[in-house]
Structures are given as structure tokens and as C-alpha cells.
Write an enzyme that holds these catalytic residues in place. Sequence first.
Site, PDB file in Angstrom:
ATOM      1  N   TRP A   1       0.833  -1.214   0.000  1.00 21.22           N
ATOM      2  CA  TRP A   1       0.000   0.000   0.000  1.00 21.22           C
ATOM      3  C   TRP A   1       0.858   1.251   0.000  1.00 21.22           C
ATOM      4  O   TRP A   1       0.569   2.214  -0.702  1.00 21.22           O
ATOM      5  CB  TRP A   1      -0.978  -0.014   1.176  1.00 21.22           C
ATOM      6  CG  TRP A   1      -2.028  -1.068   1.016  1.00 21.22           C
ATOM      7  CD1 TRP A   1      -2.221  -2.155   1.815  1.00 21.22           C
ATOM      8  CD2 TRP A   1      -3.010  -1.169  -0.037  1.00 21.22           C
ATOM      9  NE1 TRP A   1      -3.268  -2.913   1.337  1.00 21.22           N
ATOM     10  CE2 TRP A   1      -3.767  -2.335   0.209  1.00 21.22           C
ATOM     11  CE3 TRP A   1      -3.316  -0.385  -1.139  1.00 21.22           C
ATOM     12  CZ2 TRP A   1      -4.823  -2.737  -0.627  1.00 21.22           C
ATOM     13  CZ3 TRP A   1      -4.356  -0.777  -1.973  1.00 21.22           C
ATOM     14  CH2 TRP A   1      -5.093  -1.945  -1.713  1.00 21.22           C
TER      15      TRP A   1
ATOM     16  N   LYS B   1     -12.059  -1.953   6.893  1.00 22.98           N
ATOM     17  CA  LYS B   1     -11.250  -2.927   7.619  1.00 22.98           C
ATOM     18  C   LYS B   1     -11.718  -3.025   9.070  1.00 22.98           C
ATOM     19  O   LYS B   1     -11.865  -4.118   9.595  1.00 22.98           O
ATOM     20  CB  LYS B   1      -9.762  -2.547   7.582  1.00 22.98           C
ATOM     21  CG  LYS B   1      -9.229  -2.177   6.189  1.00 22.98           C
ATOM     22  CD  LYS B   1      -9.156  -3.367   5.254  1.00 22.98           C
ATOM     23  CE  LYS B   1      -8.973  -2.991   3.795  1.00 22.98           C
ATOM     24  NZ  LYS B   1      -7.797  -2.221   3.458  1.00 22.98           N
TER      25      LYS B   1
ATOM     26  N   ASP C   1      -1.424   6.473   6.427  1.00 28.69           N
ATOM     27  CA  ASP C   1      -2.499   5.569   6.035  1.00 28.69           C
ATOM     28  C   ASP C   1      -2.735   4.604   7.204  1.00 28.69           C
ATOM     29  O   ASP C   1      -1.895   3.751   7.485  1.00 28.69           O
ATOM     30  CB  ASP C   1      -2.078   4.811   4.771  1.00 28.69           C
ATOM     31  CG  ASP C   1      -3.129   3.825   4.292  1.00 28.69           C
ATOM     32  OD1 ASP C   1      -4.170   3.673   4.953  1.00 28.69           O
ATOM     33  OD2 ASP C   1      -2.886   3.190   3.240  1.00 28.69           O
TER      34      ASP C   1
HETATM   35  C1  LIG Z   1      -7.298  -1.746   2.037  1.00 23.87           C
HETATM   36  C2  LIG Z   1      -6.197  -0.749   2.121  1.00 23.87           C
HETATM   37  C3  LIG Z   1      -6.060   0.287   1.183  1.00 23.87           C
HETATM   38  C4  LIG Z   1      -6.968   0.436   0.001  1.00 23.87           C
HETATM   39  O1  LIG Z   1      -8.218   0.820   0.409  1.00 23.87           O
HETATM   40  P1  LIG Z   1      -9.376   1.157  -0.655  1.00 23.87           P
HETATM   41  O2  LIG Z   1     -10.435   1.671   0.251  1.00 23.87           O
HETATM   42  O3  LIG Z   1      -9.725  -0.108  -1.342  1.00 23.87           O
HETATM   43  O4  LIG Z   1      -8.860   2.182  -1.578  1.00 23.87           O
HETATM   44  C5  LIG Z   1      -5.034   1.189   1.369  1.00 23.87           C
HETATM   45  N1  LIG Z   1      -4.187   1.097   2.392  1.00 23.87           N
HETATM   46  C6  LIG Z   1      -4.279   0.109   3.306  1.00 23.87           C
HETATM   47  C7  LIG Z   1      -3.286   0.053   4.422  1.00 23.87           C
HETATM   48  C8  LIG Z   1      -5.288  -0.841   3.189  1.00 23.87           C
HETATM   49  O5  LIG Z   1      -5.378  -1.822   4.106  1.00 23.87           O
END
Ligand SMILES: *Cc1c(COP(=O)(O)O)cnc(C)c1O
Length: 366
Positions: free
Chosen positions: A105, A202, A178
Site C-alpha cells: 500500500w 477494515k 495511512d
Molecule cells: C485496504 C487498504 C487500502 C486500500 O483501500 P481502498 O479503500 O480499497 O482504496 C489502502 N491502504 C491500506 C493500508 C489498506 O489496508
Amino acid sequence: MRADGRVINFSAGPGVLPPSVLEQVKADLPTLPGVGASALEVSHRGAWFEGVIAEAEANLRALLKIGDDHRVLFCQGGASMQFAMVPMNLLRDGATADLVVTGSWGAKAATEAARVGRARVAWTDDAESFVRVPTAEELLGALDPAAAYVHLTTNETIQGVEFPATPALPDEAVLAADHSSDFLSRPVDVARYGLLYAGAQKNAGPAGVTIVVIRDDVLSRIPDGLPTMLDYRTYAEHASMFNTPPVFAIYVVLLVTRWLRDEIGGLDAMAASNRAKADLLYDVIDGHPDVYRGHADRASRSVMNVTFRLPTPEDEGAFLAAAADEGMIELRGHRSVGGIRASLYNAMPVEGVEALADLMRRFAER
Ligand SMILES: *Cc1c(COP(=O)(O)O)cnc(C)c1O
């Protein structure tokens, strides 16, 4: 399949939600008491939703101890859109962003940032296929003091590599992080962040809403001229309702925050429970080194996504089949890394993890 018809869901996202939240959603369909319509049908300008979004924000502020100098925004486009929005809003002409890349990511965030402006990968262990986060010294040594901001991924969902705590940065550095896959899994010192963001699916709710927490001084430095919906100020100035927000998703986020407060007892209790769940699996991995090989270095192991391999792909296939037989699903590792990944988000009950640990022990012995 289990007795109640539900599986034990180790999905990496969208992930498992608390049963009481699902029951409340069900109870509120098709008719919200006092409203006469469902959460899927009502105007975001009505009193019901105004109450929902206000309480969702208040609960997030209370759970995360978010101070008055940070705004809470509800965006769409997922964390993936934040990969572009962060540099569009924070990376001014001529400046450089420092990207710390500890997994897939973070690598995507770096690629997007480089489309917007000057982005530099300040630290990565890509060559070792993302098994750890930098030490405090490595991180400080890698950063450019003049960088517009430092971006990192607190938990790499695919590799199962997590910063054990928010890393210390120099006072003047703007931290942008993030937090998608460890949001609300533990307390976080929000005061140290210029900005953090998390896709809800998540740990915080269903897909469709992305929570952004941004400090006022970072907001005030955003350049003019951005497209309206890509400018954080649009969300801050219109209480996240410049356009139609994802009403249903925000309503479920509200229910999840109530669950965290009332049933779990807050983020300290959630963190202790999450730690205990992860330890159940890591103890089996460490107890059977001839069968299980953890992906991440010990000090960087994720509490949310436990990643490991078996000796051969055939063993992994047999393990997944045995798990499916016992009602445990979504354990296959991400297609880019293979192996096994067990995602232990907040709503995964300890009994689910015990069942998996038990299977791992039995599988290792035969
Ligand atoms: C799932 C995830 C993403 C992507 O998320 P989307 O909502 O599908 O764009 C980005 N960063 C992390 C750490 C993730 O777990």
C-alpha cells in the site's frame, strides 16, 4: 459453516463486523423508528442523518482523543483516493514528499504521489520483500528535514507489517499516515499527525466511506485551484456534506463506534484484546518453526494481519481446505505474496482465533 450459519471470517477487507451492529442494522430496516423510512432512503439533509454524522464524529473524537485542532472528515474514494489527495493538498510546487514504503500500500501511495509532484522514497525494505518497519534511527536518518510531509502506512495489510507505535519524527515534520487497516484497533496519539486517513471497511464499518483526520494548520496551507471534491477544505467547510455523503456507510460507522465504546470499553481494551488474539497465532507459529514461517520480522509483526507460510504450496492448499471444512474462510494470502493471511480485525471474536490456532496445532502435528 458453523451452527449459526455464519463462517469465521478472516477477510482482509471488507472485514467482519460486530454481531450487535449487524442486528441493529437489521432492526432499523426497513423502517427507522421516528423516521418512517430506512437509512438507505432518507435525505442527508434531514435531522436523522445530521444526528448520525454528528454523533459518529463525536464518538471518533472521544475514542481517539482527537483534539480541537484536528478536523474529522468523511470522504469517499477509499484510501486509494487519499494516495492522490494527500499530495494534491500537501505537496506544494517545488517541495518534495518523503514516502516510507514498508509494503504494497505504501508503494501505491508513493506511485500516486509521484504523479502529483516530487515524491521520494525515503526508506524501504523492498529488497527484502517488505518484512519490517525501519528502526527509529533508520527512519530519522532517512528523512529530509525540508520535506513537505512524511507519508507512511502504519499497518501494511498485505505483508502483515505494522509499526508497533507511531514513530517519532522531528517536531517540524508533517506526518501523513495511512491507518486503513489498524484504525481504531489501538489508541493513537493523533496530536502527532498532520493528517491520517482510513478506509472504513477494515475496522470501522462497510466500504464506501474514508475517514480523514487533519490538523487545522495543514488545512490552512492547501493551495487554491484544486478540484472541489479533491480539496480537503470542501469537506471541512461543509461538514462533509458538500455533496451527498455515503449515508448508510456513515450510519454503520456510528454503530461501530458505539460498540467500541459500550461493549468493548474503548481503545485500550480493544488493543489488549487484539494483542491477545494475535499472540495466539504467533505463539503457534513460533512453536512450530518446522511447519510455519512468519513473513514479518518479530518486531514488525502486525496485530491485525498475521501472515505466514507453510513448507510448500501443496501444504498451504491442504491447510486452506482443512480450514474451509471447519468454517474458516478468506485465509489465502494476497495474490502478490501468497501463503496464508489471517486478518484479526476488531470484530473477530477470540473464539474464532482460538479455532484457527487449534487447527494450526493439529495440522502441524499430522
Ligand atoms: C485496504 C487498504 C487500502 C486500500 O483501500 P481502498 O479503500 O480499497 O482504496 C489502502 N491502504 C491500506 C493500508 C489498506 O489496508
